[in-house]
Enzyme design. Sequence first.
Site, PDB file in Angstrom:
ATOM      1  N   GLU A 272       0.839  -1.197   0.000  1.00 34.60           N
ATOM      2  CA  GLU A 272       0.000   0.000   0.000  1.00 34.60           C
ATOM      3  C   GLU A 272       0.880   1.256   0.000  1.00 34.60           C
ATOM      4  O   GLU A 272       1.756   1.390   0.863  1.00 34.60           O
ATOM      5  CB  GLU A 272      -0.915  -0.028   1.224  1.00 34.60           C
ATOM      6  CG  GLU A 272      -1.907  -1.187   1.151  1.00 34.60           C
ATOM      7  CD  GLU A 272      -2.480  -1.601   2.501  1.00 34.60           C
ATOM      8  OE1 GLU A 272      -2.361  -0.848   3.468  1.00 34.60           O
ATOM      9  OE2 GLU A 272      -3.057  -2.711   2.565  1.00 34.60           O
TER      10      GLU A 272
ATOM     11  N   GLU B 287      -4.555  -6.625   2.531  1.00 36.81           N
ATOM     12  CA  GLU B 287      -3.367  -7.316   3.049  1.00 36.81           C
ATOM     13  C   GLU B 287      -3.334  -8.798   2.687  1.00 36.81           C
ATOM     14  O   GLU B 287      -2.261  -9.352   2.412  1.00 36.81           O
ATOM     15  CB  GLU B 287      -3.270  -7.158   4.576  1.00 36.81           C
ATOM     16  CG  GLU B 287      -2.744  -5.812   5.046  1.00 36.81           C
ATOM     17  CD  GLU B 287      -3.747  -4.667   4.937  1.00 36.81           C
ATOM     18  OE1 GLU B 287      -4.940  -4.947   4.666  1.00 36.81           O
ATOM     19  OE2 GLU B 287      -3.347  -3.499   5.111  1.00 36.81           O
TER      20      GLU B 287
ATOM     21  N   ALA C 190       2.617  -3.538  11.558  1.00 39.99           N
ATOM     22  CA  ALA C 190       2.535  -4.947  11.977  1.00 39.99           C
ATOM     23  C   ALA C 190       1.121  -5.295  12.430  1.00 39.99           C
ATOM     24  O   ALA C 190       0.654  -6.424  12.232  1.00 39.99           O
ATOM     25  CB  ALA C 190       3.532  -5.208  13.096  1.00 39.99           C
ATOM     26  N   ASP C 191       0.438  -4.308  13.014  1.00 40.77           N
ATOM     27  CA  ASP C 191      -0.940  -4.553  13.471  1.00 40.77           C
ATOM     28  C   ASP C 191      -1.825  -5.025  12.313  1.00 40.77           C
ATOM     29  O   ASP C 191      -2.798  -5.738  12.520  1.00 40.77           O
ATOM     30  CB  ASP C 191      -1.528  -3.262  14.061  1.00 40.77           C
ATOM     31  CG  ASP C 191      -0.563  -2.582  15.021  1.00 40.77           C
ATOM     32  OD1 ASP C 191      -0.776  -2.659  16.233  1.00 40.77           O
ATOM     33  OD2 ASP C 191       0.425  -1.990  14.535  1.00 40.77           O
ATOM     34  N   PHE C 192      -1.495  -4.629  11.084  1.00 36.62           N
ATOM     35  CA  PHE C 192      -2.329  -5.001   9.930  1.00 36.62           C
ATOM     36  C   PHE C 192      -2.043  -6.429   9.453  1.00 36.62           C
ATOM     37  O   PHE C 192      -2.798  -6.970   8.643  1.00 36.62           O
ATOM     38  CB  PHE C 192      -2.146  -4.026   8.762  1.00 36.62           C
ATOM     39  CG  PHE C 192      -2.301  -2.562   9.107  1.00 36.62           C
ATOM     40  CD1 PHE C 192      -2.927  -2.161  10.285  1.00 36.62           C
ATOM     41  CD2 PHE C 192      -1.818  -1.591   8.259  1.00 36.62           C
ATOM     42  CE1 PHE C 192      -3.059  -0.816  10.616  1.00 36.62           C
ATOM     43  CE2 PHE C 192      -1.949  -0.239   8.566  1.00 36.62           C
ATOM     44  CZ  PHE C 192      -2.562   0.147   9.754  1.00 36.62           C
TER      45      PHE C 192
ATOM     46  N   HIS D  72      -2.016   0.606  16.609  1.00 30.96           N
ATOM     47  CA  HIS D  72      -0.820   0.995  15.843  1.00 30.96           C
ATOM     48  C   HIS D  72       0.399   1.006  16.758  1.00 30.96           C
ATOM     49  O   HIS D  72       1.308   1.793  16.568  1.00 30.96           O
ATOM     50  CB  HIS D  72      -0.995   2.394  15.235  1.00 30.96           C
ATOM     51  CG  HIS D  72      -1.935   2.461  14.076  1.00 30.96           C
ATOM     52  ND1 HIS D  72      -3.280   2.256  14.192  1.00 30.96           N
ATOM     53  CD2 HIS D  72      -1.715   2.702  12.756  1.00 30.96           C
ATOM     54  CE1 HIS D  72      -3.860   2.381  13.008  1.00 30.96           C
ATOM     55  NE2 HIS D  72      -2.935   2.642  12.117  1.00 30.96           N
TER      56      HIS D  72
END
Length: 673
Positions: free
Chosen positions: A374, A405, A429-431, A474
């Site tokens: 992205e 993702e 990383a949260d995604f 986040h």
Amino acid sequence: MTAAKTPKPIKPEDAGFALAAYRQMLFLRRFEQRCLDLSTATPPVIAGSLHLCAGQEAIPAGAMAALQPQDNVVATYRGHGWALAGRLGAEEVMAEICHRATGVNGGRAGSALITAPWAGFIGENSIVGAGGPIACGVALAARRRETGGVVLVSFGDGATSQGALHESLVFAAAYDLPVIFLCENNGWSELTASAAIIKVDRLAKRAGGYGMAGVTIDGSDPLAVRDTIAQAAERARSGGGPSFVECRVARLWGHYNRDIEHYRPKEDKAAAASVDPILLLGQRLQQSGIAEEVALLDCQADVEREVAALEARVLASATPDPASARLHVVGARMDMPQRTASPSRATETTYIAAVNEALRRILAKDERSLLYGEDVGKAGGIFGASRNLQREFGEARVFDTPIAEAAILGSAVGAALSGLRPVVEIMWADFLLVALDQIINQAANIRYVTQGRASLPMVIRTQQGTTPGSCAQHSQSLEALLFHIPGIRLGLPATPQDAYDMLRVAAASEDPVVLIEGRGLYQRRAEVDFDRVPEPMGTARLARAGSDLAIITWGTAVPEAMEAADQAAAAGIDAAVLDLRWLSPLDDAAIASVVARCGGRVLIVHEANRTGGVGAEIAARIVEADRKAVVQRLGAPDIRMPASPVLQAALLPKAGAILSAMRALLESCRTPA
Ligand SMILES: Cc1ncc(C[n+]2csc(CCOP(=O)(O)OP(=O)(O)O)c2C)c(N)n1
């Protein structure tokens, strides 16, 4: 449910194909029947669940006739038909279903995960909808490598509700990828009638919403399937992009081998039997004057003999050697980046600029490498990691993706399986959490399931950690989730030099690597030697020598540990700091060495929450090796991360907290037990 039909005549020019399809469908039905019988025998000869394709045989039989050798197929757990109609031998397929050493995957895949990318059979998949993103990556590779190939991905009607499949439709449409999305609509989503949960009368209607062509056909007619797939393949091959083909079929048997179908009305089952595709094709062959009943009966008897002989050979074959169960988790070989011709020289660089330079060199070195994610292309990433790289290497190699993702990660799996070396960015990383399936269920399995015949040279870059104002979605440090998984490599660079070196080492790996950068470290500056030979994957770095106490740490906690050690030195405490850098492979030798040099006094520090953190595993390993070692862990407490900098400071293991923990540990060692 498909309505009973009057048989359509078969044209003389289609007689040969129709006869071959009839035999193939009969073979498949008999094959599935024997598998069913073997799995329901007492005791079962085949352990576990089977998802059989009775009623759906015309789909692979028709579709494979329309595909070419350079094309690939991605199937589901109900995929025996695709494996058989494709390029795999019936004996190796049945042997796999029976978990034999001679099976396609040596018994590692079983019925539901048969994987043979070398034969154009990217594989079955036991995760509903997961094949879509992978198919996109295979298609990306076909385009990039100019093979002219298309990818057919098959899935059920239930799978059309899956997020990953939606993402793959969006992704394929975004780039006009040569993918054929083939929905085998058998009316059932496991034990639930799809009509009860899907509010559209024709699933192909949804295709328009993605910006692609869609069509609904009779999936029990191999000729209709062949002709429709041929059109879709032609469109894909000539740059017209993906298509969505809905094949209506009847599910003749249960969802799986032990399904007693208590939920299914008897009339539904009877209606399904009346549209048995083999029955229908037999009638058409007779009514079109292509075959007499006796010839069809002969064909049946012949197929029965063939399957019986096949089964006898498979059942006489050996089961896998138990000693082989530990092999092929990750690769042994590693091509290390070599020293460049330029003389070594260090340049002061920020961490993020070091990442950028590593990416530039990876792209320059290997034409097979791709960089995407992205905002990665035109804008160069929200943190600037890929700045200017699209301009230098072009939009075909460095590009922006939809916000998807699962499609980003899954397409990287497919592309890596097909000879490319993708480097993808997951912004935070949260995604990763919305798409972990593609790392854990897909990427991590490939080498193991294929017994090392296939590997996945892909790199996933992301960043993590708490910075002032970052909210709980986040801020997380999630390395422990990935550390738990065999089959992937995991690193957390803490310095600009390591950000540069570890990325290049990761890109040279034949296994999937996840690199978690520290967002809070991005603007840190240090000398970076861009031409040195990087140290191998899995080597820790002794950031500071010492003998009173060892701090073992990684990622964003490293500078804090260094600061704490400096402060401790002023108070006469001589602490070592070991920056692990790689959590997989873990440098057990470096850990043992620093522990020994520090008399077994160890403080493990990480920014991630303490409970279930990687520190727990390291502590266990140290104590298993030396029961006298005194090991403490310092991590963030088990609390969600607040956005307020004041509240964050109360939780994070910063230098002050590390120093206090060091003092407490040394004090406890002085106190007699
Ligand atoms: C992500 C995921 N969710 C749920 C399941 C459990 N499951 C296995 S098969 C299946 C039904 C899928 O139905 P459909 O896509 O129509 O395929 P069919 O089984 O009819 O071929 C479900 C829910 C799974 N394997 N993966």
